[in-house]
Design an enzyme around this catalytic site. Structure first.
Site, PDB file in Angstrom:
ATOM      1  NE  ARG A  62      -2.402  -1.358   3.356  1.00 56.06           N
ATOM      2  CZ  ARG A  62      -1.997  -2.535   3.814  1.00 56.06           C
ATOM      3  NH1 ARG A  62      -2.224  -3.623   3.115  1.00 56.06           N
ATOM      4  NH2 ARG A  62      -1.388  -2.634   4.970  1.00 56.06           N
ATOM      5  CD  GLU A  99       1.858  -9.975  17.724  1.00 55.67           C
ATOM      6  OE1 GLU A  99       1.303  -9.585  16.688  1.00 55.67           O
ATOM      7  OE2 GLU A  99       1.284 -10.121  18.823  1.00 55.67           O
TER       8      GLU A  99
END
Ligand code: AMP
Length: 174
Positions: A62, A99
């Site tokens: 994006r 993560e």
């Protein structure tokens, strides 16, 4: 209504995408509105007009959209930074921590020179892992990071803590 209020209302929150627990911030309603898109570009790019930027880096995927528009606005070239294995020519790679697990981003080896002054752009600043890897990659090529510009920042994730050595410009805070 201010522009930032208008923009904040246009960001679509998509719960549990792409995985349960994530509140995905979808900027496509802003992109689809011609007048708002133009005003967004102006407010995102204006601080960098006098800063002798020579390249805009957009982070996949994006970050390519407003990144290329920023480059056009500033009258400089656009450089895509992509996920591993996507760029066709010789690349330089920078790993970063997710993560769970690891990822890496890449840029073409010949895309920047030590003379370049780079603006790094992505749509959303979340944990800051991706943007800080992008800055490391730019610097490893000898170029300078002028600033990082994001449309939107998720304040509770403290992504700025990974970007303490560079000015961070954000329009919207969630
Ligand atoms: P980061 O955690 O800052 O490294 O973000 C990783 C990538 O995922 C960046 O390209 C962000 O734009 C995107 N991203 C992370 N969290 C969100 C979210 N909640 N909504 C939309 N995009 C996100």
């Amino acid at each position: 209504m201010t522009l930032t209020e208008e923009l904040a209302m246009k960001v679509r929150n998509v719960p549990d995408f792409p995985t349960p627990g994530i509140q995905f911030k979808d900027i496509t309603p802003i992109l689809a509105d011609a007048a708002l898109l133009k005003r967004t570009l102006n407010i995102l790019a204006a601080p960098f007009a006098g800063q002798r930027v020579t390249k805009v880096i957009g982070i996949e995927a994006r970050g390519f959209i407003l990144g290329a528009m920023l480059a056009e606005y500033l009258g400089v070239g656009f450089v895509p930074m992509r996920k591993e294995g996507k760029l066709p020519a010789a690349t330089i790679r920078e790993p970063y921590q997710l993560e769970y697990g690891k990822a890496a981003i890449e840029v073409h080896r010949d895309a920047l020179t030590p003379e370049d002054r780079v603006l790094v752009h992505d749509d959303v600043l979340a944990t800051g892992g991706t943007a800080s890897a992008a800055c490391r990659l730019v610097r490893s090529m000898g170029a300078e990071v002028v600033a990082c510009a994001f449309l939107l920042e998720l304040d509770f994730l403290n992504g700025r803590n990974h970007l303490t050595d560079v000015p961070v410009h954000t329009i919207l805070h969630f």
